[in-house]
Scaffold this motif. Structure first.
Motif, PDB file in Angstrom:
ATOM      1  N   LEU A  49      -4.519 -16.435   8.126  1.00  0.00           N
ATOM      2  CA  LEU A  49      -3.111 -15.935   6.599  1.00  0.00           C
ATOM      3  C   LEU A  49      -4.150 -14.465   6.055  1.00  0.00           C
ATOM      4  O   LEU A  49      -2.582 -13.825   5.827  1.00  0.00           O
ATOM      5  N   VAL A  50      -4.765 -14.234   6.051  1.00  0.00           N
ATOM      6  CA  VAL A  50      -5.318 -12.980   6.045  1.00  0.00           C
ATOM      7  C   VAL A  50      -5.178 -11.958   6.621  1.00  0.00           C
ATOM      8  O   VAL A  50      -4.373 -10.847   6.098  1.00  0.00           O
ATOM      9  N   VAL A  51      -5.450 -12.853   7.924  1.00  0.00           N
ATOM     10  CA  VAL A  51      -4.793 -11.428   8.747  1.00  0.00           C
ATOM     11  C   VAL A  51      -4.255 -10.685   9.142  1.00  0.00           C
ATOM     12  O   VAL A  51      -2.985  -9.819   9.954  1.00  0.00           O
ATOM     13  N   ALA A  52      -2.498 -12.122   9.175  1.00  0.00           N
ATOM     14  CA  ALA A  52      -1.357 -12.065   9.379  1.00  0.00           C
ATOM     15  C   ALA A  52      -0.821 -11.075   8.014  1.00  0.00           C
ATOM     16  O   ALA A  52      -0.390 -10.108   8.207  1.00  0.00           O
ATOM     17  N   ALA A  53      -1.223 -11.083   7.087  1.00  0.00           N
ATOM     18  CA  ALA A  53      -0.957 -10.396   5.856  1.00  0.00           C
ATOM     19  C   ALA A  53      -1.109  -8.856   6.557  1.00  0.00           C
ATOM     20  O   ALA A  53      -0.563  -8.002   5.662  1.00  0.00           O
ATOM     21  N   LEU A  54      -2.901  -8.517   6.756  1.00  0.00           N
ATOM     22  CA  LEU A  54      -3.151  -7.376   6.991  1.00  0.00           C
ATOM     23  C   LEU A  54      -2.355  -6.160   7.958  1.00  0.00           C
ATOM     24  O   LEU A  54      -1.772  -5.434   8.063  1.00  0.00           O
ATOM     25  N   ALA A  55      -1.902  -7.638   8.826  1.00  0.00           N
ATOM     26  CA  ALA A  55      -1.137  -7.026  10.252  1.00  0.00           C
ATOM     27  C   ALA A  55       0.265  -6.655   9.805  1.00  0.00           C
ATOM     28  O   ALA A  55       0.744  -5.779  10.218  1.00  0.00           O
ATOM     29  N   PHE A  56       1.246  -7.348   9.010  1.00  0.00           N
ATOM     30  CA  PHE A  56       2.367  -6.904   8.640  1.00  0.00           C
ATOM     31  C   PHE A  56       2.133  -5.339   8.106  1.00  0.00           C
ATOM     32  O   PHE A  56       2.917  -5.094   8.177  1.00  0.00           O
ATOM     33  N   THR A  57       1.487  -5.092   7.268  1.00  0.00           N
ATOM     34  CA  THR A  57       0.901  -3.879   6.305  1.00  0.00           C
ATOM     35  C   THR A  57       1.018  -3.178   6.922  1.00  0.00           C
ATOM     36  O   THR A  57       0.910  -1.911   6.918  1.00  0.00           O
ATOM     37  N   LEU A  58      -0.133  -3.247   8.177  1.00  0.00           N
ATOM     38  CA  LEU A  58      -0.106  -2.448   8.525  1.00  0.00           C
ATOM     39  C   LEU A  58       0.708  -2.446  10.141  1.00  0.00           C
ATOM     40  O   LEU A  58       0.821  -0.538  10.035  1.00  0.00           O
ATOM     41  N   VAL A  59       1.513  -3.020  10.062  1.00  0.00           N
ATOM     42  CA  VAL A  59       2.390  -2.665  11.141  1.00  0.00           C
ATOM     43  C   VAL A  59       3.816  -1.921  10.502  1.00  0.00           C
ATOM     44  O   VAL A  59       4.563  -0.641  11.257  1.00  0.00           O
ATOM     45  N   VAL A  60       3.900  -2.568   9.038  1.00  0.00           N
ATOM     46  CA  VAL A  60       5.063  -1.789   8.292  1.00  0.00           C
ATOM     47  C   VAL A  60       4.791  -0.394   8.419  1.00  0.00           C
ATOM     48  O   VAL A  60       5.818   0.411   8.745  1.00  0.00           O
ATOM     49  N   LEU A  61       3.805  -0.116   8.262  1.00  0.00           N
ATOM     50  CA  LEU A  61       3.105   1.187   7.687  1.00  0.00           C
ATOM     51  C   LEU A  61       3.566   2.126   9.342  1.00  0.00           C
ATOM     52  O   LEU A  61       4.173   3.150   8.384  1.00  0.00           O
ATOM     53  N   LEU A  62       2.769   1.858  10.049  1.00  0.00           N
ATOM     54  CA  LEU A  62       2.672   2.356  11.219  1.00  0.00           C
ATOM     55  C   LEU A  62       4.021   2.654  12.075  1.00  0.00           C
ATOM     56  O   LEU A  62       4.772   3.853  12.454  1.00  0.00           O
ATOM     57  N   ALA A  63       4.688   1.015  11.717  1.00  0.00           N
ATOM     58  CA  ALA A  63       6.336   1.633  12.731  1.00  0.00           C
ATOM     59  C   ALA A  63       7.184   2.389  11.480  1.00  0.00           C
ATOM     60  O   ALA A  63       8.161   3.429  12.349  1.00  0.00           O
ATOM     61  N   GLY A  64       6.411   2.377  10.501  1.00  0.00           N
ATOM     62  CA  GLY A  64       7.859   3.210   9.859  1.00  0.00           C
ATOM     63  C   GLY A  64       7.207   5.032   9.735  1.00  0.00           C
ATOM     64  O   GLY A  64       8.035   5.713  10.184  1.00  0.00           O
ATOM     65  N   TRP A  65       5.717   5.132  10.562  1.00  0.00           N
ATOM     66  CA  TRP A  65       5.370   6.871  10.558  1.00  0.00           C
ATOM     67  C   TRP A  65       5.669   6.914  12.168  1.00  0.00           C
ATOM     68  O   TRP A  65       6.027   8.206  12.562  1.00  0.00           O
ATOM     69  N   THR A  66       5.435   6.264  13.227  1.00  0.00           N
ATOM     70  CA  THR A  66       5.644   6.486  14.262  1.00  0.00           C
ATOM     71  C   THR A  66       6.205   5.441  15.284  1.00  0.00           C
ATOM     72  O   THR A  66       6.395   5.939  16.814  1.00  0.00           O
ATOM     73  N   GLY A  67       7.257   4.692  14.891  1.00  0.00           N
ATOM     74  CA  GLY A  67       7.442   4.074  15.765  1.00  0.00           C
ATOM     75  C   GLY A  67       6.939   2.763  16.247  1.00  0.00           C
ATOM     76  O   GLY A  67       6.047   2.312  16.104  1.00  0.00           O
ATOM     77  N   PRO A  68       7.620   1.495  16.709  1.00  0.00           N
ATOM     78  CA  PRO A  68       7.097   0.118  16.778  1.00  0.00           C
ATOM     79  C   PRO A  68       6.251   0.361  18.381  1.00  0.00           C
ATOM     80  O   PRO A  68       5.500  -0.419  18.457  1.00  0.00           O
ATOM     81  N   LYS A  69       6.895   1.181  19.208  1.00  0.00           N
ATOM     82  CA  LYS A  69       6.454   1.575  20.595  1.00  0.00           C
ATOM     83  C   LYS A  69       4.741   1.693  20.091  1.00  0.00           C
ATOM     84  O   LYS A  69       3.513   0.884  20.362  1.00  0.00           O
ATOM     85  N   ARG A  70       4.863   3.141  19.628  1.00  0.00           N
ATOM     86  CA  ARG A  70       3.272   3.490  19.092  1.00  0.00           C
ATOM     87  C   ARG A  70       2.414   2.180  18.177  1.00  0.00           C
ATOM     88  O   ARG A  70       0.783   2.659  17.965  1.00  0.00           O
ATOM     89  N   ALA A  71       3.043   1.795  17.508  1.00  0.00           N
ATOM     90  CA  ALA A  71       2.478   0.791  16.358  1.00  0.00           C
ATOM     91  C   ALA A  71       1.376   0.079  17.626  1.00  0.00           C
ATOM     92  O   ALA A  71       0.898  -0.823  17.363  1.00  0.00           O
ATOM     93  N   ARG A  72       2.575  -1.136  18.339  1.00  0.00           N
ATOM     94  CA  ARG A  72       1.923  -2.165  19.248  1.00  0.00           C
ATOM     95  C   ARG A  72       0.778  -1.070  20.050  1.00  0.00           C
ATOM     96  O   ARG A  72      -0.130  -2.104  20.573  1.00  0.00           O
ATOM     97  N   ARG A  73       0.962   0.121  20.842  1.00  0.00           N
ATOM     98  CA  ARG A  73      -0.304   1.043  21.274  1.00  0.00           C
ATOM     99  C   ARG A  73      -1.319   0.499  20.322  1.00  0.00           C
ATOM    100  O   ARG A  73      -2.308   0.529  20.671  1.00  0.00           O
TER     101      ARG A  73
END
Length: 477
Positions: free
Chosen positions: A156-180
């Motif tokens: 649960l903690v990891v999923a919460a942190l991952a969603f936070t990081l993904v939303v921030l990274l995807a907003g800045w760089t896009g999903p492909k770079r976030a996946r990278r």
């Protein structure tokens, strides 16, 4: 009839989608039976290991240290996987906009997807740790069953942190770079764990002893930094605090992202303007074969995470370099390098050709060209073989400098592993994600299993050639 879907209904459907997307289901007619057999073997091995643990119990302080280390490693391994999974459920499926337009409350959809990611990243470690917990419970150590709620809480903690990081990274760089970034995180975690396992070869026993002594808890280990470790060891108060803390973190992140998800701001981050298109020339290569070769090499370079996955698969080169440099001696000496390089050659070849086969989105276009079909297959084989040989050239040169006599057995073994895995990957590529979002996964676990088996067989053959007395310990004295 038209009531919004309930939470339980959505959660069950999310579980079904995740299950149908697993590599086991896509290859169930080949893999499910072997998986059950392997699971029983793991449970049997866990029973034997649990018997030894019960006979040789560790002091409480050392148990807390072991629990902390396991939770630390689980956290980073889960996080890298959770980031990729979060990107998939938000951007790759392509159904978020449809769900937002439905009468289902958006927050309910987000909560279900976060829970799905938490469960999916915790599941492999629950299966792995669960067999040991079950075995310890058989011997009366029921506290070990706390591993189930603890790993779910960590998920649960990891999923919460991952969603936070993904939303921030995807907003800045896009999903492909976030996946990278998720791939890079997985690589760093894997290299760190590998380096920690090799620490006794670089540190003196005294220094290593002082390092572990500094990590041992003092007193009864009831401080805040030992809450999760005590929870994993079945302490009721620590277990309750750990679960409560994990639920609170998950709830806070869900509440913080709910508004952005409902407004579509999260999914809108997937859009990026194309920018100025590069000027395309009309000239082809000198020959059809050269064009096919370059096309496949370009597919390889465009595959997301190709660098991190290649480095991760090439960790075998670390002990190879240490042995060739004389910093590490294993078994008979430098001869150990030969089977390691043969195995790595086969695995890299299988990975590269699987990427090329799985990333080709228009094979029918090439098939319609006025060239023989065999030319297309040769182009794929040549490109994958070329990429493999380029990476293996440097360690082969190292063997040449250290013990040139090994090349007489090493090179044929590498050629056999290369050819076998290329032929296998052309028919049964291993499971990999295609290059773009919205593309189905390709490949089969059967190819992965057969590839490891073929590479291992060639490695064993080379090992017997370079060290003819390697199995002498099996013979009666």
């Amino acid at each position: 009839m038209f009531r919004p879907a309930g939470f339980a209904w959505l959660l069950v459907r999310e579980g079904r989608v995740l299950w149908r997307g697993s590599i086991l289901v896509r290859t169930h007619k080949y893999v499910l039976a072997p998986v059950l057999v392997v699971g029983l073997m793991f449970q049997g091995a866990a029973l034997a290991l649990a018997a030894q643990i019960v006979r040789h119990p560790l002091p409480p302080g050392q148990m807390v240290l072991v629990a902390n280390l396991n939770l630390f490693f689980f956290f980073w391994l889960m996080l890298s996987r959770a980031m990729t999974s979060a990107i998939d459920v938000l951007y790759r499926r392509g159904d978020v906009d449809f769900l937002l337009a439905s009468p289902i409350p958006p927050g309910r959809v987000l909560a279900v997807r976060m829970l799905g990611v938490a469960g999916s990243v915790a599941a492999p470690w629950l299966l792995l740790g669960g067999v040991l917990a079950n075995a310890l419970a058989v011997y009366g150590q029921t506290w070990a069953l706390a591993i189930y709620p603890m790993l779910l809480a960590e998920g649960l903690v990891v999923a919460a942190l991952a969603f936070t990081l993904v939303v921030l990274l995807a907003g800045w760089t896009g999903p492909k770079r976030a996946r990278r970034a998720g791939h890079m995180l997985a690589l760093v975690a894997g290299v760190f764990i590998f380096a920690l396992g090799q620490a006794p070869r670089f540190m003196s026993p005294a220094a290593l002893g002082r390092f572990w002594q500094a990590l041992l808890p003092a007193g009864d280990a009831r401080g805040l930094r030992y809450v999760f470790a005590n929870g994993l060891l079945g302490q009721p108060w620590a277990l309750a605090l750990s679960i409560g803390f994990s639920g609170a973190v998950f709830g806070l992140v869900w509440a913080a992202l709910d508004g952005r998800f409902a407004s579509g701001a999260i999914t809108a981050a997937a859009y990026r303007p194309g920018g100025s298109a590069a000027r395309q020339g009309g000239a082809f290569r000198a020959s059809p074969f050269a064009a096919v070769l370059m096309k496949n090499l370009r597919l390889l370079t465009r595959f997301p995470g190709v660098v991190t996955q290649t480095v991760y698969r090439s960790l075998t080169l670390v002990p190879v370099v240490m042995i060739l440099a004389g910093r590490l001696r294993v078994g008979g000496g430098v001869e150990v390098v030969a089977p390691l390089l043969v195995f790595l050659t086969g695995q890299l070849a299988l990975f590269f050709i699987s990427v090329m086969v799985g990333s080709d989105e228009s094979p029918e276009l090439a098939a319609s060209a006025p060239v023989a079909p065999v030319l297309l297959r040769r182009g794929v084989l040549a490109a994958a073989g070329y990429a493999t040989l380029v990476l293996m050239a440097l360690p082969v040169i190292g063997v040449l400098a250290r013990d040139a006599a090994l090349l007489a057995d090493l090179l044929p073994g590498m050629a056999g592993a290369l050819a076998s895995n290329l032929a296998l990957g052309l028919r049964l590529p291993i499971p990999l994600m295609r290059a773009d979002f919205g593309k189905a996964q390709t490949g089969t676990v059967l190819g992965l299993i057969l590839g490891v088996g073929v590479s291992s067989a060639w490695s064993l053959a080379v090992w017997l050639l370079v060290a003819p007395h390697a199995l002498g310990w099996l013979l009666p004295g």
